[in-house]
Design a protein around this motif. Structure first.
Motif, PDB file in Angstrom:
ATOM      1  N   LEU A   1       1.238  12.722   9.178  1.00  0.00           N
ATOM      2  CA  LEU A   1       2.477  12.130   9.686  1.00  0.00           C
ATOM      3  C   LEU A   1       3.001  11.058   8.707  1.00  0.00           C
ATOM      4  N   LEU A   2       2.092  10.193   8.238  1.00  0.00           N
ATOM      5  CA  LEU A   2       2.478   9.134   7.306  1.00  0.00           C
ATOM      6  C   LEU A   2       3.082   9.719   6.030  1.00  0.00           C
ATOM      7  N   GLU A   3       2.441  10.738   5.494  1.00  0.00           N
ATOM      8  CA  GLU A   3       2.902  11.297   4.230  1.00  0.00           C
ATOM      9  C   GLU A   3       4.225  12.040   4.377  1.00  0.00           C
ATOM     10  N   LYS A   4       4.527  12.515   5.568  1.00  0.00           N
ATOM     11  CA  LYS A   4       5.860  13.084   5.824  1.00  0.00           C
ATOM     12  C   LYS A   4       6.922  12.001   5.786  1.00  0.00           C
ATOM     13  N   MET A   5       6.539  10.800   6.255  1.00  0.00           N
ATOM     14  CA  MET A   5       7.489   9.681   6.265  1.00  0.00           C
ATOM     15  C   MET A   5       7.784   9.206   4.843  1.00  0.00           C
TER      16      MET A   5
ATOM     17  N   MET B   1       0.822  -1.205   0.000  1.00  0.00           N
ATOM     18  CA  MET B   1       0.000   0.000   0.000  1.00  0.00           C
ATOM     19  C   MET B   1       0.864   1.266   0.000  1.00  0.00           C
ATOM     20  N   LEU B   2       2.069   1.173   0.545  1.00  0.00           N
ATOM     21  CA  LEU B   2       3.001   2.298   0.598  1.00  0.00           C
ATOM     22  C   LEU B   2       4.046   2.186  -0.503  1.00  0.00           C
ATOM     23  N   GLU B   3       3.663   1.548  -1.615  1.00  0.00           N
ATOM     24  CA  GLU B   3       4.542   1.353  -2.773  1.00  0.00           C
ATOM     25  C   GLU B   3       5.817   0.595  -2.384  1.00  0.00           C
ATOM     26  N   ASN B   4       5.580  -0.450  -1.563  1.00  0.00           N
ATOM     27  CA  ASN B   4       6.634  -1.387  -1.145  1.00  0.00           C
ATOM     28  C   ASN B   4       7.717  -0.741  -0.280  1.00  0.00           C
ATOM     29  N   ARG B   5       7.399   0.379   0.334  1.00  0.00           N
ATOM     30  CA  ARG B   5       8.336   0.981   1.281  1.00  0.00           C
ATOM     31  C   ARG B   5       8.257   0.252   2.621  1.00  0.00           C
ATOM     32  N   GLU B   6       9.347   0.247   3.331  1.00  0.00           N
ATOM     33  CA  GLU B   6       9.399  -0.316   4.684  1.00  0.00           C
ATOM     34  C   GLU B   6       9.754   0.821   5.638  1.00  0.00           C
TER      35      GLU B   6
END
Length: 495
Positions: A491-495, A356-361
């Motif tokens: 917060l998520l989108e800043k990460m 969902m986060l384009e495979n980011r960890e």
């Protein structure tokens, strides 16, 4: 004479069988085998294989148990349905002998093959026709076999998904469905046919693909050998098969656009039905043909998987909550805290990369913690809210794809046992949540009833589905839920 329906759920940890009374819709007997988790072999890191014969052996044990325990005569079993673990690859020769262990859903060896296909063919072609990247799905697994085990590949007569294999063992007939082909990346949604461009790219002959049958239809009949082996009647029709996530949606009577099926165990799944051919340009979700998809009626299952779900809640129980506390007591503690957890936001992504986060960890993080005002109960609530907000973030993606989320169907289990989780999910999405008592093998049995014509449609098949609770959005607190979510999202989108 009573009619009964037999449903199987072929999982990677066990095989479950359920016998359902067609008239009452009630499960009269169920069993699963093995009693300890089934063996998954990892010859190398990232690999995951199972011997299909073990699925059959456990199916025999489960079948014999439900037939003996229920006292139902084999002659009274009217139809059989099959649910199965998705994305697996079973290869057989012309004599229906299995050529190698099944490469199952969690095996990652084919990732580079799918990525290379995606890059070479182009994302516009793949996403507009397959609705997904070729990824780590069945077609890419077959490409791995072709390149690395050419002597086995040359012997392959047909490729199958796990449910196709079970149907073959029951009947001697090899066939598949559009839904099954779509989960393997073999289906072209623009042309409504097998995806020739991907077959050509990988160098697969079209003869490898079995005959295609409708999801709800007669797909073979129990042959004499299987009847003797299982204690069933020869000639009993197999009338339904579907992968476990589409089947879970079916089990919860999710068939129409805007309806959502959800589970929230260790990881979470949101499965929504779309009424138009569409895809996410960032490929953050998977899209497959739903059980009732047809050329005349578009019904696509959009699948979102969230790794960091119940695993965060269990981590909080082990490491943050008072020792020895139960989940119910945790929920009671968290209920003393107001919506939004007094400013704490938790990103729940501590269980690996998120599609969902384009495979980011990005990991799990706790934000807004104030040592003077926050306690364990704030963290407990913020963890559950963070999990819900990750569901909402995924549902937002679905809504961008044209799925109007109005109702969420879920089993009464795992995180859905928590009033905080349920109320927050209803409050932040504006959707009504309905909780049911069902499972995959019971759903497969009722699917068989639809395929056999015992039920005229899904509404008749699931009229007796036990609805345990309905949670409506708390309109008095919608602003508080929204404020907490947008703080979390920022917060998520800043990460």
């Amino acid at each position: 004479m009573s009619k009964y329906l037999l449903g199987y759920d072929i999982g990677s940890s066990s095989v479950k069988a359920s016998l359902v009374d067609a008239e009452t819709g009630k499960c009269v007997s169920s069993a699963f085998y093995p009693k300890t988790e089934a063996l998954i072999t990892a010859v190398q890191p990232g690999w995951a294989e199972q011997d299909p014969q073990n699925w059959w052996d456990n199916l025999k044990l489960a079948t014999k148990y439900v037939m003996v325990q229920s006292g139902v005569n084999a002659e009274d079993v009217s139809a059989i349905g099959i649910s199965y673990q998705m994305h697996g690859l079973v290869c057989v020769d012309k004599d229906q002998n299995v050529l190698r262990p099944a490469i199952i859903w969690c095996d990652s060896r084919a990732v580079p093959y799918g990525q290379k296909a995606f890059d070479t063919l182009g994302e516009d072609l793949c996403l507009s026709h397959l609705l997904n990247s070729p990824g780590n799905f069945t077609a890419s697994k077959l490409a791995w076999v072709k390149e690395n085990e050419p002597e086995i590949y040359e012997k392959i007569d047909k490729i199958m998904l796990p449910g196709d294999y079970i149907a073959m063992k029951l009947s001697g007939t090899i066939c598949t469905t559009v839904s099954g082909l779509s989960e393997g990346m073999f289906w072209d949604f623009q042309k409504n046919e097998v995806a020739g461009f991907l077959m050509d790219y990988y160098g697969f002959d079209s003869s490898l693909i079995p005959e295609i049958k409708p999801t709800f239809s007669e797909q073979g009949r129990v042959n004499s050998w299987a009847a003797k082996d299982l204690g069933l009647k020869e000639g009993t029709p197999i009338c339904y098969r579907a992968g476990d996530q589409p089947n879970n949606a079916l089990s919860l009577n999710v068939f129409n656009p805007g309806e959502i099926a959800s589970t929230a165990g260790t990881s979470g799944v949101v499965y929504g039905v779309n009424g138009a051919v569409n895809y996410d340009p960032k490929s953050r979700v998977n899209t497959f043909a739903h059980v009732n998809h047809s050329i005349d009626q578009t019904r696509l299952g959009v699948l979102l998987c969230i790794n960091g779900t119940g695993i965060l809640n269990s981590w909080v129980k082990r490491t943050v909550a008072p020792e020895g506390i139960s989940y119910g007591e945790m929920n009671e503690l968290a209920s003393r805290v107001s919506i939004g957890s007094n400013g704490i936001s938790i990103l729940p992504y501590g269980n690996g990369a998120e599609r969902m986060l384009e495979n980011r960890e990005i990991g799990c993080s706790i934000n807004g913690l104030n040592f003077n005002i926050h306690s364990k109960q704030h963290i407990i609530r913020a963890a559950q809210e963070g999990i819900v907000f990750s569901f909402k973030y995924g549902i937002d993606i679905m809504e961008q794809m044209g799925i109007p989320v109005q109702k969420i169907h879920a089993g009464h289990a795992n995180m859905f046992l928590s009033p905080i989780f349920r109320d927050t999910l209803a409050g932040v999405t504006g959707a009504t949540i309905e909780l049911y008592d069902t499972d995959g093998s019971v759903g497969a049995a009722k699917g068989a009833g639809m395929g056999a014509g015992i039920y005229k449609d899904n509404n008749e098949a699931f009229a007796t589905l036990d609805k345990l609770a309905v949670i409506e959005p708390d309109t008095a607190h919608l602003d508080e839920y929204s404020e907490a979510y947008y703080r979390w999202k920022e917060l998520l989108e800043k990460m």
